[in-house]
Design an enzyme around this catalytic site. Structure first.
Site, PDB file in Angstrom:
ATOM      1  N   SER A 225      -3.520  50.321  14.244  1.00 20.94           N
ATOM      2  CA  SER A 225      -3.612  50.530  15.707  1.00 20.94           C
ATOM      3  C   SER A 225      -3.972  52.097  15.885  1.00 20.94           C
ATOM      4  O   SER A 225      -4.457  51.972  16.294  1.00 20.94           O
ATOM      5  CB  SER A 225      -1.566  51.012  15.165  1.00 20.94           C
ATOM      6  OG  SER A 225      -1.078  51.686  14.316  1.00 20.94           O
TER       7      SER A 225
ATOM      8  N   GLY B  44      -0.658  47.044  13.140  1.00 16.66           N
ATOM      9  CA  GLY B  44       0.685  46.773  11.696  1.00 16.66           C
ATOM     10  C   GLY B  44      -0.326  45.904  11.066  1.00 16.66           C
ATOM     11  O   GLY B  44       0.446  46.020  10.013  1.00 16.66           O
TER      12      GLY B  44
ATOM     13  N   ASN C  13      -1.644  51.535   6.632  1.00 16.54           N
ATOM     14  CA  ASN C  13      -0.105  50.543   6.609  1.00 16.54           C
ATOM     15  C   ASN C  13      -0.037  49.931   4.846  1.00 16.54           C
ATOM     16  O   ASN C  13       1.409  49.837   5.065  1.00 16.54           O
ATOM     17  CB  ASN C  13      -0.139  49.734   7.694  1.00 16.54           C
ATOM     18  CG  ASN C  13      -0.191  49.623   8.537  1.00 16.54           C
ATOM     19  OD1 ASN C  13       1.019  50.456   9.383  1.00 16.54           O
ATOM     20  ND2 ASN C  13      -1.135  48.941   9.976  1.00 16.54           N
TER      21      ASN C  13
ATOM     22  N   ASP D 214       4.988  60.499  17.357  1.00 20.95           N
ATOM     23  CA  ASP D 214       5.449  59.245  16.205  1.00 20.95           C
ATOM     24  C   ASP D 214       4.974  60.029  15.020  1.00 20.95           C
ATOM     25  O   ASP D 214       5.265  59.797  13.835  1.00 20.95           O
ATOM     26  CB  ASP D 214       5.216  58.378  16.223  1.00 20.95           C
ATOM     27  CG  ASP D 214       3.485  57.874  16.546  1.00 20.95           C
ATOM     28  OD1 ASP D 214       2.872  58.552  16.254  1.00 20.95           O
ATOM     29  OD2 ASP D 214       2.834  56.168  16.948  1.00 20.95           O
TER      30      ASP D 214
ATOM     31  N   HIS E  70       0.253  58.641  15.261  1.00 30.28           N
ATOM     32  CA  HIS E  70      -1.155  57.690  16.291  1.00 30.28           C
ATOM     33  C   HIS E  70      -1.647  59.000  16.420  1.00 30.28           C
ATOM     34  O   HIS E  70      -1.253  59.826  17.461  1.00 30.28           O
ATOM     35  CB  HIS E  70      -0.426  56.427  17.064  1.00 30.28           C
ATOM     36  CG  HIS E  70      -0.065  55.211  16.141  1.00 30.28           C
ATOM     37  ND1 HIS E  70       1.419  55.265  15.809  1.00 30.28           N
ATOM     38  CD2 HIS E  70      -0.816  54.600  15.283  1.00 30.28           C
ATOM     39  CE1 HIS E  70       1.448  53.814  15.024  1.00 30.28           C
ATOM     40  NE2 HIS E  70      -0.056  53.642  15.085  1.00 30.28           N
TER      41      HIS E  70
END
Length: 207
Positions: free
Chosen positions: A27, A64, A92, A174, A177
């Protein structure tokens, strides 16, 4: 037809064809939460073209994705026939607490398959979330360092999120990112390493 080029930048400045640079990632590469023009691939392309480099950066980021996911879709990603590849996976794996040994095996396979095709590679490192403990974090980081040491032909960028991770002003809500400003900083910090990578590419003939 490919022209051998010992000085990639000079060849590009002398009318060489377009270089296709694939960024295989998750991502972060996909620019989660950003406009396509704001993500790292688009910013890298823009910065390279500002420097006179005829480069198209192919966004092969899937939100993801783990290293296993990148390994599974490598053949599909290579359908664009890139001249060079940035491997930017592992974040991830850390978020999910997957074993560093699994991650290493996946990255080894990706690097080996690219090497068999004689495709120059830049490996971007990653660090594990601190909540997984010091031992896990050290083992996780060591995977990238070991792979780079074992493969001296691979250009190594130690930390994809260098200068961005942990800075609230450069990350979305978050805290994972990057914002547009953060993505731009990623591109700018990687640029010298990417130039080294591109100098190893055989320049396609123009036209």
């Amino acid at each position: 037809m490919l022209l051998a080029a010992s000085h990639g930048a000079a060849a590009q400045g002398a009318g060489g064809g377009e270089i296709r640079l694939l960024m295989l990632g998750d991502s972060i590469t996909a620019g989660f939460g950003l406009a396509r023009s704001e993500g790292p691939p688009a910013r890298i392309q823009a910065l390279l073209r500002e420097k006179g480099r005829n480069v198209r950066v192919i966004d092969a980021g899937v939100s993801g994705d783990t290293t296993a996911g990148g390994r599974a879709r490598l053949a599909w990603a290579l359908a664009d026939r890139p001249h060079a590849v940035i491997v930017a996976l592992g974040g991830n794996d850390g978020l999910r607490g997957l074993t560093p040994a699994q991650m290493k095996a996946n990255l080894e396979d990706i690097l080996d398959r690219l090497g068999q095709r004689n495709i120059p590679v830049l490996l971007a490192g990653m660090v594990a979330p601190p909540n997984l403990g010091r031992d896990y974090g050290e083992e996780f980081s060591a995977v990238f360092e070991t792979l780079a040491r074992e493969r001296p032909n691979v250009v190594f960028y130690p930390f994809l999120l260098d200068g961005v991770a942990g800075n609230p002003a450069l990350n979305q809500a978050d805290r994972i990112h990057p914002t547009a400003e953060g993505a731009d900083l990623i591109a700018r910090r990687m640029l010298p390493f990417i130039k080294t990578l591109l100098d190893r590419v055989a320049i396609p003939a123009a036209g």
